[in-house]
Design an enzyme around this catalytic site. Structure first.
Site, PDB file in Angstrom:
ATOM      1  N   ASP A  59       3.175  10.665  14.940  1.00  0.00           N
ATOM      2  CA  ASP A  59       3.446   9.328  15.458  1.00  0.00           C
ATOM      3  C   ASP A  59       2.337   8.334  15.136  1.00  0.00           C
ATOM      4  O   ASP A  59       2.424   7.167  15.482  1.00  0.00           O
ATOM      5  CB  ASP A  59       3.692   9.367  16.971  1.00  0.00           C
ATOM      6  CG  ASP A  59       2.488   9.932  17.737  1.00  0.00           C
ATOM      7  OD1 ASP A  59       1.409  10.058  17.129  1.00  0.00           O
ATOM      8  OD2 ASP A  59       2.636  10.230  18.920  1.00  0.00           O
TER       9      ASP A  59
ATOM     10  N   ASP B 140       4.392  17.281  13.672  1.00  0.00           N
ATOM     11  CA  ASP B 140       4.111  17.188  15.101  1.00  0.00           C
ATOM     12  C   ASP B 140       5.425  17.486  15.830  1.00  0.00           C
ATOM     13  O   ASP B 140       6.501  17.335  15.253  1.00  0.00           O
ATOM     14  CB  ASP B 140       3.612  15.784  15.430  1.00  0.00           C
ATOM     15  CG  ASP B 140       3.379  15.591  16.916  1.00  0.00           C
ATOM     16  OD1 ASP B 140       2.837  16.515  17.544  1.00  0.00           O
ATOM     17  OD2 ASP B 140       3.754  14.528  17.433  1.00  0.00           O
TER      18      ASP B 140
ATOM     19  N   CYS C  16      -5.229  -6.458 -21.968  1.00  0.00           N
ATOM     20  CA  CYS C  16      -5.664  -7.548 -21.090  1.00  0.00           C
ATOM     21  C   CYS C  16      -6.054  -6.999 -19.719  1.00  0.00           C
ATOM     22  O   CYS C  16      -7.066  -7.413 -19.130  1.00  0.00           O
ATOM     23  CB  CYS C  16      -4.548  -8.582 -20.935  1.00  0.00           C
ATOM     24  SG  CYS C  16      -4.014  -9.352 -22.477  1.00  0.00           S
TER      25      CYS C  16
ATOM     26  N   CYS D   4      -0.639  -7.721 -22.367  1.00  0.00           N
ATOM     27  CA  CYS D   4      -0.487  -6.283 -22.578  1.00  0.00           C
ATOM     28  C   CYS D   4      -1.516  -5.518 -21.760  1.00  0.00           C
ATOM     29  O   CYS D   4      -2.321  -6.103 -21.024  1.00  0.00           O
ATOM     30  CB  CYS D   4      -0.627  -5.937 -24.063  1.00  0.00           C
ATOM     31  SG  CYS D   4      -2.279  -6.273 -24.712  1.00  0.00           S
TER      32      CYS D   4
ATOM     33  N   ASP E 234      -1.957  11.794  16.502  1.00  0.00           N
ATOM     34  CA  ASP E 234      -2.176  12.573  15.285  1.00  0.00           C
ATOM     35  C   ASP E 234      -2.959  11.793  14.233  1.00  0.00           C
ATOM     36  O   ASP E 234      -2.937  12.144  13.060  1.00  0.00           O
ATOM     37  CB  ASP E 234      -0.821  12.992  14.696  1.00  0.00           C
ATOM     38  CG  ASP E 234       0.024  13.739  15.707  1.00  0.00           C
ATOM     39  OD1 ASP E 234      -0.425  14.788  16.177  1.00  0.00           O
ATOM     40  OD2 ASP E 234       1.129  13.265  16.019  1.00  0.00           O
TER      41      ASP E 234
END
Length: 716
Positions: free
Chosen positions: A603, A408, A15, A12, A607
């Site tokens: 790209d 861009d 844990c 659960c 950038d």
């Protein structure tokens, strides 16, 4: 450095919290993320692996290092063993229920038989007790602890009533057996539904064929697909899957790339075209040269990215993590308080104990632990089928909160490859003669504009002249001789012969962001060819969809202002920042962030800085190189429409997570008081441990099934 581990013994969210707390204390650990869904752990930093393993085993759980070749999305399929446990438990429970509820025998013999049958169910489901006791011994009680305590309390009380007080009316052996059986049923349903969350990834893994036909020593040889060497030639026949990323060297065909890009229309492949592993050759025969093989292929990287996304945590899960850390101890205290309160109110101890047991078994930390990871896994898998890859769980959440998308220009809004947009011969020249002259000199050049003219003329079947003495005049154009006459191509001042009418047409082209190239032969003006980086077919629709979603769209480019404004006007983008340097791009993104979350689409190279600064960096058109460090989201295809799809998937996933968390919290907040009997004095409503265990079993199943609805999400 990032390391991946397999974890055993988790049951659960408690844990998860325990393991993360233990590992975070290890020297060198920067970030630790434990995933209940995949039973995995990711550790970032520079810790010693032995120290990490020691911390996990010290917390009471098993651990092993995950191999690089191992699929990180693999979820251990516990459905069959859990189903077997449930069926056997049910077969034993049937006579137990008959004795306790139908025959209602009140004698030592029948009571002893009930005790033995319930004990058999406890032995069959001993995993709950082993895990629960381990949790207590290591100071980390978990869901199994609650189940073990509830079943044990009912069984031990019944044992005392049977053999010590001889109170045959206070036997609850059937409650202990039913609790374990119903919770096993819930665990079976949970295991089945958890396995369904990785269907998308499993489907991707199946796309790559197990064998491939390679050419060695001039002969075709069938080998395992992971044995293909880079640079080796392989053959793909119609109907076969492509075994490695490569480049077509011979043949032609159409290839189904829908698994990679989400695009349903097949892509035509001719010599020089790239192909990707896992795509399907449909019509023709192809001979290809391997470029990337094995775990380096695009599809393998896709699986890796989706897996790592699923193993991470979205910020929204922090609330559940904090609650999970104290959930089980609080429930145990509430169960004790409930039992004591009912005893003080005059209830028989047996009835008071049953209410305490109901509190123990109704509680469900599993639902809290699964609420976020199942939605993240399903959402990232669904997006992968559309060619959209989220590299981090944080990105999957943040993309849905974006208020501004910065685009861009080159390669994002436009195709990134110049094309011929206009052919304008002079009055004394034919179009074929102009194109022949243009092809003759431009085919000698490597300039992108020259490539556009060469490609256009070749597609038209134009035959070039023979050229000698070819020369590139920097900043002006190109020139060469054909049988003694000089052919020139370039700007107006270099050619020197354009008429006023031609210059007017050229000016109009430049207003549209196009580049006019003039051509002459000796003292004769041949005409003009206009070239431009054209807008993609779907960019206009993509921008419109983003605006319809309430998102502002901004163009950010280093290109000249006239060209940028021209493209922006066609695309429907109102705000344009042109002629900016990479550092200036990042600054503009930073300023836009003051108005809300910003996504930068580019790209991933020029950038990179802006992609890093943005809340969500999106790399577009990266199907053959998806490992772009600067981006948070990678789009396999080159369509700008995938940006709106990514936002849609993110919003739907985030909504699903919120629904799951709401259900998990609402369930526990309402059901625990009901099980404690808070409403009993007013309404007469109460829950028996059996009903409580059934409700608990279904809670996690409902959370997982709700997440699986994301697989049905239809994206335009």
């Amino acid at each position: 450095m990032k390391e991946h581990y397999n974890i055993k013994g988790m049951s659960c969210a408690a844990c998860v919290a325990r393991i993360e707390k233990a590992v975070s204390k290890v020297d060198g650990v920067d970030v630790v993320s434990v995933n209940l869904l995949t039973n995995s752990m990711t550790v970032e930093g520079t810790p010693e692996p032995k120290a990490v393993m020691k911390a996990v085993t010290g917390a009471g759980y098993g651990i092993s290092k995950r191999l690089d070749s191992e699929d990180q999305s693999t979820i251990q399929d516990d459905t069959r063993p859990m189903l077997t446990r449930f069926i056997v438990s049910l077969l034993v429970l049937a006579p137990l229920m008959y004795l306790s509820m139908v025959k209602m025998a009140m004698d030592p013999t029948s009571g002893t038989l009930e005790m033995l049958l319930s004990l058999a169910i406890m032995v069959i489901n001993r995993k709950f007790f082993v895990s629960g006791i381990k949790g207590v011994l290591h100071g980390s009680p978990n869901m199994d602890t609650l189940v073990a305590l509830g079943a044990s309390a009912a069984w031990i009380f019944s044992l005392v009533s049977l053999y010590i007080t001889h109170d045959f009316h206070s036997l609850y052996f059937e409650s202990a057996g039913t609790i374990l059986t119903l919770i096993t049923l819930g665990k079976t349903l949970e295991a089945y539904s958890k396995g369904r969350t990785t269907d998308a990834i499993k489907g991707l893994l199946k796309l790559t064929p197990k064998t491939a036909t390679v050419i060695r020593d001039g002969a075709e040889v069938v080998v395992a697909s992971d044995q293909i060497a880079v640079g080796e030639l392989f053959v793909v026949r119609p109907g076969e899957s492509i075994p490695a990323d490569g480049e077509v060297v011979e043949g032609g065909s159409s290839v189904d790339e829908s698994a990679m890009t989400g695009e349903s229309i097949p892509s035509d492949k001719t010599p020089g075209c790239p192909v990707s592993a896992g795509t399907i050759n449909q019509t023709g025969w192809l001979k290809c040269k391997a470029v990337r093989t094995g775990s380096d292929t695009t599809i393998s990287q896709m699986v890796r990215l989706v897996s790592e996304t699923a193993s991470g945590k979205a910020p929204i899960s922090r609330i559940a993590d904090k609650v999970s850390g104290v959930f089980v101890p609080v429930v145990i205290v509430l169960a004790l308080v409930t039992t004591a309160a009912w005893c003080l109110l005059g209830a028989e101890f047996g009835q008071a104990l049953l209410r305490g047991v109901a509190v123990l078994v109704i509680s469900c930390p599993c639902a809290l632990g699964l609420a976020t990871p199942v939605a993240i896994m399903t959402g990232s898998g669904r997006s992968a089928r559309s060619g959209i890859l989220f590299k981090k769980a944080q990105a999957l959440e943040m993309a849905g909160k974006v208020r501004t998308v910065v685009l861009d220009k080159t390669g994002t809004v436009t195709s990134g490859k110049p094309k011929v947009t206009m052919v304008c011969p002079s009055e004394a020249c034919t179009e074929e003669e102009l194109l022949a002259a243009a092809l003759s000199v431009e085919m000698q050049s490597s300039h992108p504009l020259a490539s556009a003219i060469t490609g256009y003329c070749t597609s038209r079947g134009i035959v070039p002249f023979e050229i000698t003495d070819f020369e590139t005049v920097l900043g002006n154009g190109v020139q060469g001789r054909n049988h003694g006459t000089m052919i020139k191509g370039g700007n107006a001042s270099f050619v020197g012969l354009p008429s006023n009418a031609a210059l007017e047409v050229a000016a109009a082209c430049m207003e549209r962001g196009e580049t006019p190239l003039f051509f002459s032969r000796d003292d004769r003006f041949l005409g003009m060819v206009s070239v431009a980086d054209t807008i993609k077919d779907d960019s206009v629709e993509a921008v419109k969809r983003l605006k319809d979603m309430g998102i502002d769209v901004v163009m950010l480019t280093g290109d000249n202002r006239k060209t940028a404004e021209s493209i922006a006007k066609i695309a429907g983008i109102g705000t344009v920042h042109a002629e900016v340097l990479p550092e200036e791009k990042a600054e503009i993104v930073w300023k836009l962030q003051k108005k809300g979350a910003v996504a930068m689409v580019g790209d991933g190279i020029n950038d990179a800085l802006a992609l890093t600064v943005a809340d969500v960096g999106i790399a577009i058109g990266a199907g053959t190189d998806i490992a772009i460090d600067a981006a948070d989201v990678v789009l396999s295809g080159s369509s700008l429409l995938d940006v709106s799809r990514a936002v849609t998937i993110s919003r739907k996933t985030l909504r699903n997570i919120k629904e799951n968390l709401f259900w998990a919290f609402f369930y526990n907040v309402t059901m625990i008081p009901l099980a404690a009997g808070v409403l009993y004095p007013l309404t007469g409503l109460s829950l028996s441990p059996m009903v409580a265990s059934a409700a608990m079993s279904l809670s996690s199943f409902c959370v997982v099934m709700n997440a699986l609805r994301l697989n049905l999400l239809k994206i335009k």
